[in-house]
Design a protein around this motif. Structure first.
Motif, mmCIF file in Angstrom:
data_model
loop_
_atom_site.group_PDB
_atom_site.id
_atom_site.type_symbol
_atom_site.label_atom_id
_atom_site.label_comp_id
_atom_site.label_asym_id
_atom_site.label_seq_id
_atom_site.Cartn_x
_atom_site.Cartn_y
_atom_site.Cartn_z
ATOM 1 N N TRP A 1 0.806 -1.220 0.000
ATOM 2 C CA TRP A 1 0.000 0.000 0.000
ATOM 3 C C TRP A 1 0.845 1.277 0.000
ATOM 4 N N CYS A 2 2.030 1.212 0.578
ATOM 5 C CA CYS A 2 2.844 2.423 0.755
ATOM 6 C C CYS A 2 4.007 2.523 -0.219
ATOM 7 N N GLY A 3 4.373 1.419 -0.851
ATOM 8 C CA GLY A 3 5.555 1.426 -1.690
ATOM 9 C C GLY A 3 6.810 1.182 -0.866
ATOM 10 N N ASN A 4 7.917 1.003 -1.567
ATOM 11 C CA ASN A 4 9.191 0.661 -0.930
ATOM 12 C C ASN A 4 10.175 1.818 -1.009
ATOM 13 N N GLY A 5 9.675 3.042 -0.878
ATOM 14 C CA GLY A 5 10.531 4.212 -0.945
ATOM 15 C C GLY A 5 10.056 5.187 -2.000
ATOM 16 N N THR A 6 10.730 6.315 -2.076
ATOM 17 C CA THR A 6 10.264 7.395 -2.939
ATOM 18 C C THR A 6 10.580 7.170 -4.417
ATOM 19 N N HIS A 7 11.334 6.144 -4.742
ATOM 20 C CA HIS A 7 11.618 5.845 -6.152
ATOM 21 C C HIS A 7 11.092 4.466 -6.552
ATOM 22 N N ASP A 8 10.254 3.885 -5.732
ATOM 23 C CA ASP A 8 9.668 2.591 -6.049
ATOM 24 C C ASP A 8 8.512 2.774 -7.033
ATOM 25 N N ASP A 9 8.443 1.897 -8.036
ATOM 26 C CA ASP A 9 7.326 1.948 -8.985
ATOM 27 C C ASP A 9 6.722 0.563 -9.189
ATOM 28 N N ARG A 10 6.876 -0.329 -8.206
ATOM 29 C CA ARG A 10 6.429 -1.702 -8.358
ATOM 30 C C ARG A 10 5.215 -2.048 -7.504
ATOM 31 N N GLU A 11 4.973 -1.308 -6.449
ATOM 32 C CA GLU A 11 3.907 -1.672 -5.519
ATOM 33 C C GLU A 11 2.593 -0.986 -5.885
ATOM 34 N N LEU A 12 1.489 -1.540 -5.413
ATOM 35 C CA LEU A 12 0.164 -1.072 -5.822
ATOM 36 C C LEU A 12 -0.113 0.371 -5.412
ATOM 37 N N GLY A 13 0.443 0.798 -4.276
ATOM 38 C CA GLY A 13 0.177 2.155 -3.814
ATOM 39 C C GLY A 13 1.360 3.089 -3.893
ATOM 40 N N SER A 14 2.404 2.698 -4.629
ATOM 41 C CA SER A 14 3.639 3.484 -4.632
ATOM 42 C C SER A 14 3.489 4.844 -5.302
ATOM 43 N N GLY A 15 2.459 5.018 -6.139
ATOM 44 C CA GLY A 15 2.275 6.303 -6.813
ATOM 45 C C GLY A 15 1.914 7.450 -5.885
ATOM 46 N N ARG A 16 1.426 7.144 -4.676
ATOM 47 C CA ARG A 16 1.127 8.217 -3.712
ATOM 48 C C ARG A 16 2.401 8.830 -3.149
ATOM 49 N N TRP A 17 3.465 8.042 -3.093
ATOM 50 C CA TRP A 17 4.672 8.456 -2.381
ATOM 51 C C TRP A 17 5.888 8.570 -3.279
ATOM 52 N N GLY A 18 5.736 8.277 -4.567
ATOM 53 C CA GLY A 18 6.879 8.233 -5.452
ATOM 54 C C GLY A 18 7.161 9.554 -6.155
ATOM 55 N N VAL A 19 8.447 9.819 -6.341
ATOM 56 C CA VAL A 19 8.883 10.965 -7.139
ATOM 57 C C VAL A 19 8.413 10.770 -8.578
ATOM 58 N N LYS A 20 7.955 11.837 -9.204
ATOM 59 C CA LYS A 20 7.509 11.751 -10.587
ATOM 60 C C LYS A 20 8.657 11.276 -11.472
ATOM 61 N N SER B 1 8.483 5.138 -24.350
ATOM 62 C CA SER B 1 8.106 4.421 -23.126
ATOM 63 C C SER B 1 7.454 5.321 -22.081
ATOM 64 N N LYS B 2 7.404 6.620 -22.352
ATOM 65 C CA LYS B 2 7.034 7.549 -21.287
ATOM 66 C C LYS B 2 5.555 7.514 -20.940
ATOM 67 N N LEU B 3 4.710 7.184 -21.914
ATOM 68 C CA LEU B 3 3.287 7.120 -21.601
ATOM 69 C C LEU B 3 2.993 5.994 -20.610
ATOM 70 N N GLN B 4 3.703 4.865 -20.748
ATOM 71 C CA GLN B 4 3.524 3.785 -19.769
ATOM 72 C C GLN B 4 4.036 4.205 -18.404
ATOM 73 N N ARG B 5 5.154 4.916 -18.373
ATOM 74 C CA ARG B 5 5.717 5.323 -17.083
ATOM 75 C C ARG B 5 4.799 6.301 -16.358
ATOM 76 N N ILE B 6 4.226 7.243 -17.096
ATOM 77 C CA ILE B 6 3.317 8.192 -16.450
ATOM 78 C C ILE B 6 2.032 7.479 -16.050
ATOM 79 N N ALA B 7 1.592 6.493 -16.856
ATOM 80 C CA ALA B 7 0.401 5.726 -16.496
ATOM 81 C C ALA B 7 0.629 4.951 -15.207
ATOM 82 N N ASP B 8 1.802 4.359 -15.041
ATOM 83 C CA ASP B 8 2.109 3.629 -13.811
ATOM 84 C C ASP B 8 2.119 4.570 -12.606
ATOM 85 N N TRP B 9 2.801 5.687 -12.752
ATOM 86 C CA TRP B 9 2.949 6.621 -11.635
ATOM 87 C C TRP B 9 1.604 7.155 -11.162
#
Length: 250
Positions: free
Chosen positions: A94-113, A170-178
């Motif tokens: 839910w929280c992600g694994n740090g500010t540069h994580d993009d693998r967890e379900l809730g990492s977009g709340r806490w991740g750097v763009k 690849s950037k549209l997928q990256r922004i979609a994930d974030w």
């Protein structure tokens, strides 16, 4: 709770920094489940770890309330082995694994763009650039995923008509994930994807379509519908014209 967090923090970070970062965590203002902390606030990785571990603490208490035996091998934590246990794993999801994580379900709340490369548009024609993307997001009502990857006829489309800039492929997928790795109603996710792509591509001529999305809160519980699917669209600029939307190919 503080001692629970401190014990785990000191296995990973300088113990002398705990009090400062614990204060930073307590000063974080609540924000929307579909927002990103960097919209108006800031966080670093040690403070993020405190937030995630505080979540683990409260989930541990919830497991106790559900009368789950926390010594059972399936859920137990073992700090000596680096095993964070099931409450810790759920907190990480839910929280992600740090500010540069993009693998967890809730990492977009806490991740750097993510860094999004663009190139000058040297073309003389402005035609839709269209890409299929995968979407894995979470229902803000149940915290259960909804996605394009659960059935063959489910997919997502992002299309834009470049103005001065063209995005890397690849950037549209990256922004979609974030964007997606937060907690949404699908309609709100569709609109936010439009808004973020519009910012990055520097154009209002953006189309987003999420087709036949499968919602776990409908398919895995409740109605348990295997056929239920949900479609939503949001567009602006030149895509307001149906003839231009018909140029989107997928």
């Amino acid at each position: 709770m503080k001692e629970f967090i401190k014990e785990r923090y000191e296995l990973k970070f300088d113990p002398e920094t705990f009090e400062e970062n614990y204060k930073k965590y307590n000063n974080i203002k609540p924000f929307a489940p579909n927002a990103n902390i960097f919209d108006e606030q800031n966080i670093d990785d040690p403070t993020h770890f405190i937030m995630r571990t505080a979540t683990q603490y409260h989930l541990t208490e919830a497991f106790k309330a559900m009368k789950i035996d926390l010594t059972d091998d399936n859920v137990a934590e073992d700090l000596s082995q680096g095993n964070i246990g099931t409450p810790g794993r759920v907190a990480k999801v839910w929280c992600g694994n740090g500010t540069h994580d993009d693998r967890e379900l809730g990492s977009g709340r806490w991740g750097v763009k993510p860094r999004l490369t663009s190139f000058p548009n040297n073309g003389t024609k402005k035609i839709p650039i269209t890409k299929r993307v995968d979407i894995i997001s979470n229902c803000s009502h149940h915290f259960i995923p909804f996605t394009t990857i659960a059935r063959e006829d489910s997919y997502a489309i992002i299309s834009y008509i470049p103005d001065r800039e063209v995005l890397g492929i690849s950037k549209l997928q990256r922004i979609a994930d974030w964007v997606s790795q937060r907690f949404f109603l699908q309609e709100d996710l569709t609109k936010m994807l439009y808004e973020e792509v519009s910012k990055v591509a520097q154009t209002d001529s953006v189309y987003v379509g999420l087709f036949n999305m499968v919602h776990g809160c409908e398919s895995m519980r409740g109605a348990k519908s295997m056929d239920g699917a949900f479609t939503s669209e949001y567009y602006g600029g030149e895509f307001e014209n149906p003839e231009v939307r018909n140029q989107i190919k997928w």
